[in-house]
Design an enzyme around this catalytic site. Sequence first.
Site, PDB file in Angstrom:
ATOM      1  N   ASP A 101      48.696  43.824  53.406  1.00  0.00           N
ATOM      2  CA  ASP A 101      47.325  43.753  52.904  1.00  0.00           C
ATOM      3  C   ASP A 101      47.379  44.238  51.457  1.00  0.00           C
ATOM      4  O   ASP A 101      47.517  45.444  51.200  1.00  0.00           O
ATOM      5  CB  ASP A 101      46.412  44.648  53.752  1.00  0.00           C
ATOM      6  CG  ASP A 101      44.960  44.605  53.283  1.00  0.00           C
ATOM      7  OD1 ASP A 101      44.712  44.165  52.144  1.00  0.00           O
ATOM      8  OD2 ASP A 101      44.093  45.027  54.056  1.00  0.00           O
ATOM      9  N   VAL A 102      47.277  43.304  50.515  1.00  0.00           N
ATOM     10  CA  VAL A 102      47.484  43.668  49.113  1.00  0.00           C
ATOM     11  C   VAL A 102      46.288  44.409  48.493  1.00  0.00           C
ATOM     12  O   VAL A 102      46.351  44.807  47.338  1.00  0.00           O
ATOM     13  CB  VAL A 102      47.889  42.458  48.239  1.00  0.00           C
ATOM     14  CG1 VAL A 102      49.313  42.021  48.541  1.00  0.00           C
ATOM     15  CG2 VAL A 102      46.926  41.297  48.392  1.00  0.00           C
TER      16      VAL A 102
ATOM     17  N   TYR B  80      31.640  37.906  44.262  1.00  0.00           N
ATOM     18  CA  TYR B  80      32.836  37.101  43.977  1.00  0.00           C
ATOM     19  C   TYR B  80      32.982  36.863  42.464  1.00  0.00           C
ATOM     20  O   TYR B  80      34.074  37.022  41.905  1.00  0.00           O
ATOM     21  CB  TYR B  80      32.705  35.776  44.730  1.00  0.00           C
ATOM     22  CG  TYR B  80      33.870  34.833  44.596  1.00  0.00           C
ATOM     23  CD1 TYR B  80      35.050  35.030  45.310  1.00  0.00           C
ATOM     24  CD2 TYR B  80      33.796  33.703  43.770  1.00  0.00           C
ATOM     25  CE1 TYR B  80      36.108  34.142  45.194  1.00  0.00           C
ATOM     26  CE2 TYR B  80      34.846  32.812  43.650  1.00  0.00           C
ATOM     27  CZ  TYR B  80      36.007  33.032  44.374  1.00  0.00           C
ATOM     28  OH  TYR B  80      37.059  32.157  44.259  1.00  0.00           O
TER      29      TYR B  80
ATOM     30  N   ALA C  51      31.821  38.657  40.041  1.00  0.00           N
ATOM     31  CA  ALA C  51      32.201  39.906  39.370  1.00  0.00           C
ATOM     32  C   ALA C  51      33.701  40.155  39.521  1.00  0.00           C
ATOM     33  O   ALA C  51      34.380  40.558  38.565  1.00  0.00           O
ATOM     34  CB  ALA C  51      31.408  41.074  39.958  1.00  0.00           C
TER      35      ALA C  51
ATOM     36  N   ARG D  40      48.280  29.982  52.981  1.00  0.00           N
ATOM     37  CA  ARG D  40      47.334  28.868  53.148  1.00  0.00           C
ATOM     38  C   ARG D  40      46.806  28.386  51.799  1.00  0.00           C
ATOM     39  O   ARG D  40      46.947  29.086  50.797  1.00  0.00           O
ATOM     40  CB  ARG D  40      46.137  29.318  54.010  1.00  0.00           C
ATOM     41  CG  ARG D  40      46.513  29.528  55.459  1.00  0.00           C
ATOM     42  CD  ARG D  40      45.302  29.856  56.316  1.00  0.00           C
ATOM     43  NE  ARG D  40      44.813  31.215  56.120  1.00  0.00           N
ATOM     44  CZ  ARG D  40      43.567  31.515  55.757  1.00  0.00           C
ATOM     45  NH1 ARG D  40      42.701  30.561  55.532  1.00  0.00           N
ATOM     46  NH2 ARG D  40      43.200  32.772  55.628  1.00  0.00           N
TER      47      ARG D  40
ATOM     48  N   LYS E 243      36.035  37.928  39.940  1.00  0.00           N
ATOM     49  CA  LYS E 243      36.813  36.924  39.201  1.00  0.00           C
ATOM     50  C   LYS E 243      36.690  37.126  37.686  1.00  0.00           C
ATOM     51  O   LYS E 243      37.642  36.875  36.942  1.00  0.00           O
ATOM     52  CB  LYS E 243      36.378  35.514  39.621  1.00  0.00           C
ATOM     53  CG  LYS E 243      36.728  35.177  41.079  1.00  0.00           C
ATOM     54  CD  LYS E 243      38.243  35.242  41.305  1.00  0.00           C
ATOM     55  CE  LYS E 243      38.664  34.813  42.691  1.00  0.00           C
ATOM     56  NZ  LYS E 243      40.121  34.900  42.896  1.00  0.00           N
TER      57      LYS E 243
ATOM     58  N   GLY F  16      48.834  35.965  49.287  1.00  0.00           N
ATOM     59  CA  GLY F  16      48.035  34.949  49.978  1.00  0.00           C
ATOM     60  C   GLY F  16      48.701  33.590  49.900  1.00  0.00           C
ATOM     61  O   GLY F  16      48.060  32.583  49.631  1.00  0.00           O
TER      62      GLY F  16
END
Length: 248
Positions: A64-65, A156, A158, A16, A160, A13
């Site tokens: 797409d990782v 989100y 969870a 950006r 992180k 990513g």
Amino acid sequence: MSRVEGKVAMVTGGSRGIGRAICLELARRGALVLVNYLQNEAAAAEVVAAIGAAGGEAAALQADVSEAEQVAALFKRVTREHGALDILVNNAGITRDNVIMLMKPADFDIVQATNLRSCWLCCKAAARMMMRKRSGSIINITSVVGIAGNGGQTNYAASKAGIIGLTKSLAKELAPRGVRVNAVAPGFVETDMTADLATEIKAAATAAIPLGRMGAPEDIAKSVAFLASADAAYMTGQTLVVDGGMLM
Ligand code: NAP
């Protein structure tokens, strides 16, 4: 300034926001930078061009990782074209916010896949090459939300929090092989991810930041570059919070 001269770095990513700033910072400090992106080819090309214009070296790599096969192909290409990675930054991430009563299982799944599964897949692929070299630095981008939680972000938060557990576990596994694994937890940073938030939400969040401003992507990038460098040679398994004091 911590240097990473002659190192090969990949940032997932990297096209950006925070990832872009990390790419520019690592290049400024001497690394050859591989800029991974999902779909925004023009943005990735702009990062590569900006690094080139500043006298650095970079290349863009689409993948797409969150997909195991694409990660395998990505790392095969890295090995073929650059030998091995010295630095991996797992930064790719998305949000799909909602209160739990309205959140769909698909919103949970795509956030885990993009944020956490991608991190695990790339760590696994990088660990193989770094263990062989008996050196390397992996930096995983988590969030203060993974530590403190946040209403409307159960999916989100969870993902992180999972990244922090992954980071500590892998740090223990790889320390005997000379590979360090750390995390950086940004606070509230000005990027596309936060651009659409309502003005009142941004104002309330900023008011809760002791240093009195939202973070810039460059604030995060400098901490990542430090952890990537030999200046952090005695740090592993840590989560470095970069949030203007928001969490304390
Ligand atoms: P952003 O501006 O929305 O950029 C997201 C980046 O991730 C883009 O480069 C995008 O590529 C890439 N990406 C998304 N899904 C991907 C996938 N499946 N495979 C490969 N690349 C993918 O986000 P940001 O704000 O810079 O956030 C970067 C990281 O910091 C994320 O992990 C985020 O959770 C974390 N973070 C952000 C904040 C904040 O306040 N902004 C706070 C704490 C943590 P394309 O350009 O091709 O779409």
